[in-house]
Design an enzyme around this catalytic site. Structure first.
Site, PDB file in Angstrom:
ATOM      1  N   LYS A 218       0.854  -1.091   0.011  1.00 43.94           N
ATOM      2  CA  LYS A 218      -0.188   0.090   0.094  1.00 43.94           C
ATOM      3  C   LYS A 218       0.913   1.381   0.005  1.00 43.94           C
ATOM      4  O   LYS A 218       2.021   1.246   0.568  1.00 43.94           O
ATOM      5  CB  LYS A 218      -1.010   0.096   1.157  1.00 43.94           C
ATOM      6  CG  LYS A 218      -2.069   0.789   1.026  1.00 43.94           C
ATOM      7  CD  LYS A 218      -3.104   0.255   0.150  1.00 43.94           C
ATOM      8  CE  LYS A 218      -4.411   0.711   0.367  1.00 43.94           C
ATOM      9  NZ  LYS A 218      -5.474  -0.317  -0.157  1.00 43.94           N
TER      10      LYS A 218
HETATM   11  N1  GLU Z   1      -7.045  -0.282  -3.324  1.00 42.84           N
HETATM   12  C1  GLU Z   1      -7.953  -1.178  -3.709  1.00 42.84           C
HETATM   13  C2  GLU Z   1      -7.728  -2.315  -2.401  1.00 42.84           C
HETATM   14  O1  GLU Z   1      -7.729  -1.815  -1.465  1.00 42.84           O
HETATM   15  C3  GLU Z   1      -7.434  -2.124  -4.960  1.00 42.84           C
HETATM   16  C4  GLU Z   1      -6.079  -2.481  -5.053  1.00 42.84           C
HETATM   17  C5  GLU Z   1      -5.599  -3.056  -6.481  1.00 42.84           C
HETATM   18  O2  GLU Z   1      -6.142  -2.905  -7.367  1.00 42.84           O
HETATM   19  O3  GLU Z   1      -4.134  -3.495  -6.356  1.00 42.84           O
HETATM   20  O4  GLU Z   1      -8.040  -3.548  -2.588  1.00 42.84           O
END
Ligand code: GLU
Length: 414
Positions: free
Chosen positions: A106
């Protein structure tokens, strides 16, 4: 009011509770309790006034055990290093729950992004992308959208990355505009995946999702699509809210018109129905409550007022452990974030596969494959919960952590 719970402590406690249940070794516990890598950058950009501002940028790579790290980028003034670490750990479990070949990551910028002009947003995002470039890549770490980021930011980052490596590399990031290597169906994927989970849940229990009443807290991307797709399946969306207020309509909200209203005015206020204070939405007597805003929407302070019979977490971490424990005790099923909102990362995976194959799928192909994955994952978590007599979050973690541990054991001798 109790203090804002520390997301990373919660994430660690959740992990360690399941690790003990699975009798994991101290080494595995230590290894998975922290991100494998944590990057903190100073990110300068020139404001419209011409002065240089410096923002903190973060990327936490929690795990590479099952493949390249994967996860979104959130640009928000409340972002902290600990929050990003927590979210990176949740991504590891999420990718493992739906069994796609990624670890977890993240990223974030600590900035009031919405207050910036479009030109400032672009300069800041591109500057952050140049900091990220050496530590991301299609086989290393693949960012995506999260809170306050969308396909525009992903396009800037993909372009900046291409400038750094000297050739286009669309698979370095997902959630791109369709005309710049994005996948059809990615925009709706989180809400659609949640709707597929809910549809399957009702098939497995009372028979059908038709006619259930639904309240959606947070009317951004995930909330809007979840409401739209559930209502298309015959569910009755009776309430929606945003950071300003809530609207309740016992006869059912016309979701298409409500989305149009929100897009046009920026608020849910004015959608036909009764106006309520935003937190009252959580207390409505409905079959399904979808928290689709930020973390800690339901805590020890308000959980006893919640009357919904099923909760499906569209946001990441909307329930604190106290809230979770309360629901477990009172027999309320919670479809946890790592399952309920995994549709987004699943279609990110499809985007990455399409980028690498240079072969693009129709929207129907995307949605059909997504449905298959979500239904299978829901069945597996439900089975695990029944077999071990645990709540669904614990069951999802048991499955996910088990998969990550097997990868570590077979590759690194843990
Ligand atoms: N931000 C989204 C999540 O928390 C998508 C992450 C992604 O597609 O890599 O799952």
């Amino acid at each position: 009011m109790s203090e804002k719970p520390d997301a990373f402590k919660i994430a660690q406690q959740q992990f360690l509770a399941v690790a003990d249940r699975l009798k994991l070794s101290p080494a595995i516990k230590a290894f998975l309790s922290e991100p494998e890598a944590l990057h903190v950058f100073t990110v300068p950009f020139v404001s419209d006034k011409g002065d240089t501002r410096v923002i903190t940028g973060i990327r936490a790579q929690h795990s590479f055990a099952r493949g390249p790290a994967k996860g979104g980028l959130r640009f928000h003034p409340d972002v902290t290093i600990d929050e990003v670490k927590a979210l990176s750990m949740w991504m590891t479990w999420k990718c493992a729950v739906v069994n796609i070949p990624y670890g977890g990551a993240k990223g974030g910028l600590i900035v009031d992004y919405k207050a910036l002009s479009d030109a400032e947003k672009e300069r800041l995002t591109r500057s952050y992308a140049r900091r990220l470039a050496p530590i991301i890549g299609p086989d290393l770490d693949i960012p995506a959208p999260d809170v306050n980021t969308g396909n525009e930011e992903m396009a800037w980052i993909a372009n900046e990355y291409a400038n750094v490596v000297g050739h286009p590399e669309p698979a370095v990031i997902t959630g791109k505009p369709v005309e710049y290597g994005g996948s059809l169906g990615r925009g709706s994927a989180t809400g659609r995946g949640l709707a597929f989970c809910v549809e399957r849940y009702f098939e497995n229990t009372v028979g059908s999702v038709k006619g259930i009443t639904v309240a959606v807290q947070g009317f951004g991307n995930a909330g809007q699509y979840a409401a739209r797709i559930l209502s298309g399946m015959g569910a009755n969306v009776v309430a929606v809210s945003d950071s300003g207020s809530a609207v309740y309509n016992a006869k059912g909200i016309s979701v298409g018109a409500a989305i149009e209203h929100k897009v046009k005015t920026g608020v849910v206020e004015g959608i036909p129905g009764k106006k309520l204070p935003k937190d009252k939405l959580l207390e409505l007597e409905v079959d399904l409550l979808v928290p689709a805003a930020l973390e800690n929407a339901i805590t020890g302070d308000n959980v006893s007022k919640i009357k919904a019979r099923l909760i499906a977490e569209a946001a990441n971490g909307p329930l604190t452990p106290e809230a979770d424990a309360y629901f477990a005790k009172h027999g309320v099923t919670v479809i946890p974030d790592v399952l309920a909102n995994a549709g987004g990362v699943t279609v990110s995976y499809f985007e990455w596969v399409q980028n690498r194959q240079r072969l693009y799928w129709t929207e129907t192909e995307v949605n059909t494959r997504l449905r298959e994955i979500m239904r299978r994952a829901l069945d597996e978590v439900q089975r695990e919960a029944a077999e071990h007599k645990v709540n669904w979050r614990t069951a999802a973690y048991m499955l996910a952590i088990g998969r990550v541990v097997k990868a570590l054991q077979s590759s690194q001798g843990f």
